[in-house]
Design an enzyme around this catalytic site. Sequence first.
Site, PDB file in Angstrom:
ATOM      1  N   GLU A  75       0.821  -1.202   0.000  1.00  0.00           N
ATOM      2  CA  GLU A  75       0.000   0.000   0.000  1.00  0.00           C
ATOM      3  C   GLU A  75       0.863   1.264   0.000  1.00  0.00           C
ATOM      4  OE1 GLU A  75      -2.335  -3.028   2.568  1.00  0.00           O
ATOM      5  OE2 GLU A  75      -0.261  -2.627   2.017  1.00  0.00           O
ATOM      6  N   CYS A 115       0.217   1.953   7.051  1.00  0.00           N
ATOM      7  CA  CYS A 115      -0.373   2.170   5.725  1.00  0.00           C
ATOM      8  C   CYS A 115      -1.656   2.989   5.821  1.00  0.00           C
ATOM      9  CB  CYS A 115      -0.650   0.843   5.036  1.00  0.00           C
ATOM     10  SG  CYS A 115       0.861   0.002   4.503  1.00  0.00           S
TER      11      CYS A 115
END
Length: 163
Positions: A75, A115
């Site tokens: 991510e 993330c």
Amino acid sequence: MVNHEIKIAFQEYDNLHELNTSDQHLCLESVKALKNSHSPYSKFRVGVAMLLQSGKIIYASNQENVAYPSGLCAERVALFYWGANHPDDPIITMAITAHSDEFAITKPITSCGSCLQVLAEYEKKQDQQINIILYCQQGPIWKIKGIQNQLPFLFFEDRLITQ
């Protein structure tokens, strides 16, 4: 004392065919991103396909390193690539999938806190919510709109941002 309650919302789909065509395509593209995962230690691959407003798709995968903190989740690889190369082309949707060589994944894998924090800042930067699809290839699929439905107590302080 005041009691507060936080609610999150997401949609759950039983299979890929319940999604619209664009989301189906993006999920399948996230599977393609798995092939570039460098995960010799965990054998846990994560792939991301990120759809931009222009229609461009960005691909990313997790990159491990024997010095574990030096690796990076898929991510953040995708988000940092976007920030460096396409910051004026808003992110519409991210499809995230995972595969393990060691066990079957039967429920959606959520992003880690780091993330989610990066996602929160990039969502704020583009002033537009990002759709997240957590694509479990052997189980349900979750579709989540916006970071508040994943990280309701995100760290953000407007006074830290310099304009």
